[in-house]
Design a protein around this motif. Structure first.
Motif, PDB file in Angstrom:
ATOM      1  N   ILE A 254       0.840  -1.205   0.000  1.00  0.00           N
ATOM      2  CA  ILE A 254       0.000   0.000   0.000  1.00  0.00           C
ATOM      3  C   ILE A 254       0.870   1.247   0.000  1.00  0.00           C
ATOM      4  N   ASP A 255       1.900   1.260   0.843  1.00  0.00           N
ATOM      5  CA  ASP A 255       2.765   2.435   0.958  1.00  0.00           C
ATOM      6  C   ASP A 255       3.479   2.737  -0.354  1.00  0.00           C
ATOM      7  N   ARG A 256       3.926   1.689  -1.039  1.00  0.00           N
ATOM      8  CA  ARG A 256       4.690   1.924  -2.269  1.00  0.00           C
ATOM      9  C   ARG A 256       3.791   2.420  -3.403  1.00  0.00           C
ATOM     10  N   GLU A 257       2.560   1.900  -3.473  1.00  0.00           N
ATOM     11  CA  GLU A 257       1.673   2.398  -4.529  1.00  0.00           C
ATOM     12  C   GLU A 257       1.116   3.776  -4.172  1.00  0.00           C
ATOM     13  N   THR A 258       0.960   4.056  -2.871  1.00  0.00           N
ATOM     14  CA  THR A 258       0.544   5.401  -2.453  1.00  0.00           C
ATOM     15  C   THR A 258       1.636   6.412  -2.763  1.00  0.00           C
ATOM     16  N   ALA A 259       2.889   6.008  -2.601  1.00  0.00           N
ATOM     17  CA  ALA A 259       4.006   6.907  -2.891  1.00  0.00           C
ATOM     18  C   ALA A 259       4.013   7.351  -4.347  1.00  0.00           C
TER      19      ALA A 259
END
Length: 549
Positions: A254-259
């Motif tokens: 989630i964090d990497r795609e949100t970034a």
């Protein structure tokens, strides 16, 4: 011509008949007719470029004016008439590579693409993955879904349920392929954002950083808008982050795609509750021109049975999943009963097991075949030792002061309704009551929109189900310039449905701010490419097996 007949295919058939009849006796006119037919076939097969239609019209006019016999003139008139009467359909064939009527076989929307709420071009990206072109596959997916890695892990895969291959043996593993390509592209630093359009100097505020809100933000940012997302939680993701356990969806995904959204310049404002910390009028005063509400459905339904509000060991599934996601890993009890039969109930049960609960039971009032939870999730829960109690209707939570000791239930039997949908309903059997010994009860019978967060919008129309009333084509609400989608509109649904709603809303916001009239019908899924499929011999297909994951 019938309304369900494609005018492109109809024009090709008529022109072919004229050419094959031999009535075009002049060599030049016959050559022009062949050229027009070839260009029209390019349109029907997805090979046409921007100049094809203009060239077709020019050649047809030449046929009409220079033909020495009636057949050549009539052929030219027929082609020009088709172009003039159906310009949108011809343009759609060129621009979207889609034939809504399905007559142009190569452009007929694939069943998997039509089943996807976001309209992802499944055939193209699956072919690209088969060729080893993972980065290109992700580029195709993100034209309709900004989060291929997330969906590759948690999507309910409606595309696979309708996959034509499933009629032969098993569906193509569309979901897993998506996750595979996303992970490969990310690890090889080939997962990149598309180029943004020039800045439009207009501001849009998104309320809610769930999959619907972030999808709308992504597409609006690509169109050149300045986007801010306000979120009540301390991190992005919404129910994807706090409603799906980490064993199914790791936080780093989630964090990497949100970034990737932050790289587009999207601003996130966390720990900001709409209606309390900020209001619509305050945001308008800051210069925001349009708003998109995607607050989700986080308020649990009550069971309305005795004892439900009497003990601290009674909790809601979304609450325990949220607490665990935020770092609270206290065990709810040694023996736990989860009431419900959906994916959230199974997630809560498997999470309780991971927290250290010794005995976990899912109590569901219907039968196994009617459980709405994903079949794979249910099977995995059983493999982990979770017990399933079917045809179980809770009637009372019993216990001692400040401590739950049991869940009183009735056995049920399924009885067909005499009217309505025909779905059988559970009817309690009198005198069949019994008690399930338990230390904690977790309810998972559904959620609804929390109306408290919308109190500052008295002009916002709501439905009887307490969801936001919208035009389902444009996602417009009763307040001008305010749009909504996701669980706040549909009620608790799936990640991919929220993404599809966010994408449609982004298109409508762009039209609203650009002064373009809104569409009257929902969009037809767009084929993003026309990659030739891989040829596999039938002998190879017969021995292929889905890999064990």
């Amino acid at each position: 011509m019938s309304d369900t007949t494609c005018p492109v295919n109809h024009a090709i058939i008529r022109l072919k008949n004229i050419i094959q009849s031999g009535s075009l006796t002049h060599p030049k006119i016959r050559r022009i007719a062949d050229e027009v037919l070839e260009l029209l076939e390019d349109v029907a097969w997805g090979r046409a470029g921007n100049e094809h239609l203009n060239t077709v019209k020019s050649l047809a006019q030449e046929m009409m004016t220079q033909s020495l016999n009636e057949s050549g003139s009539e052929a030219g008139k027929m082609v020009i008439s088709a172009l003039d009467e159906h310009p949108e359909i011809f343009s759609s064939h060129v621009e979207t590579h889609n034939c809504a009527a399905g007559d142009c076989v190569k452009l007929a929307p694939a069943p998997c693409q039509m089943a996807c709420p976001a309209g992802i071009d499944v055939p193209t990206y699956v072919t690209l993955i088969g060729m080893g072109r993972d980065a290109e596959a992700i580029e195709v997916i993100r034209k309709d879904n900004p989060f291929p890695w997330i969906c590759g892990l948690v999507c309910t895969r409606p595309c696979e349920f309708i996959c034509v291959r499933g009629r032969i043996d098993t569906p193509v593993s569309i979901k897993i392929l998506k996750a595979f390509a996303a992970e490969r592209a990310m690890s090889e630093y080939q997962y990149k954002n598309p180029e943004k359009e020039p800045d439009k100097n207009r501001k849009v505020c998104i309320i809610g950083a769930g999959p619907g809100g972030m999808s709308a933000a992504y597409y609006l940012a690509l169109k050149g808008y300045t986007v801010r997302i306000i979120e009540a939680l301390p991190m992005a993701g919404g129910m994807v982050m706090v409603g799906i356990p980490r064993y199914r969806l790791p936080r780093e995904v989630i964090d990497r795609e949100t970034a990737m959204l932050e790289d587009l310049g999207i601003e996130f404002c966390f720990n900001t509750r709409f209606g309390k910390d900020v209001t619509l009028e305050q945001l308008r005063s800051e210069g925001f021109d349009a708003f998109f509400i995607a607050i989700g459905a986080h308020k649990p339904f009550k069971m309305n049975i005795p004892g439900e509000d009497d003990f601290p060991q009674i909790m809601d599934s979304t609450d325990i999943l949220r607490r665990v996601a935020l770092g609270d890993r206290r065990i709810p009890g040694k023996r736990v009963v989860i009431i419900g039969g959906g994916n959230v109930a199974v997630d809560a049960a498997r999470t309780a097991l991971r927290l250290g609960c010794e005995d976990v039971t899912i109590a569901y009032r219907r039968t196994r075949s009617e459980m709405p939870a994903d079949i794979e999730e249910v099977e995995q829960a059983e493999e982990e030792g979770i017990r399933l109690s079917f045809l179980t209707v809770p009637i009372e939570i019993i216990g001692k002061p400040n401590r739950v000791t049991g869940l009183k239930c009735l056995r049920a039997r399924m009885v067909a309704k005499t009217s309505g949908s025909g779905r059988k309903s559970p009817v309690p059997i009198e005198g069949s009551d019994y008690v399930i010994d338990t230390d904690a009860v977790i309810t998972a019978i559904g959620q609804q929109v929390d109306p408290d967060s919308l109190d500052t919008l008295p002009d916002l129309d709501m439905t009887k189900r307490n969801t936001i009333q919208v035009n389902m084509v444009t996602m417009e609400t009763s307040i001008e310039g305010v749009f909504a989608a996701g669980d706040a509109v549909t009620g608790p649904a799936t990640v991919i449905e929220a993404i599809g709603g966010g994408k449609r809303a982004a298109e409508s916001v762009d039209r609203y701010l650009s002064g373009i009239p809104q569409p009257k019908l929902p969009p037809v899924p767009v084929r993003r490419g026309r990659t030739e499929w891989l040829t596999v011999p039938s002998s190879t297909k017969m021995i292929l097996r889905r890999p064990e994951m």
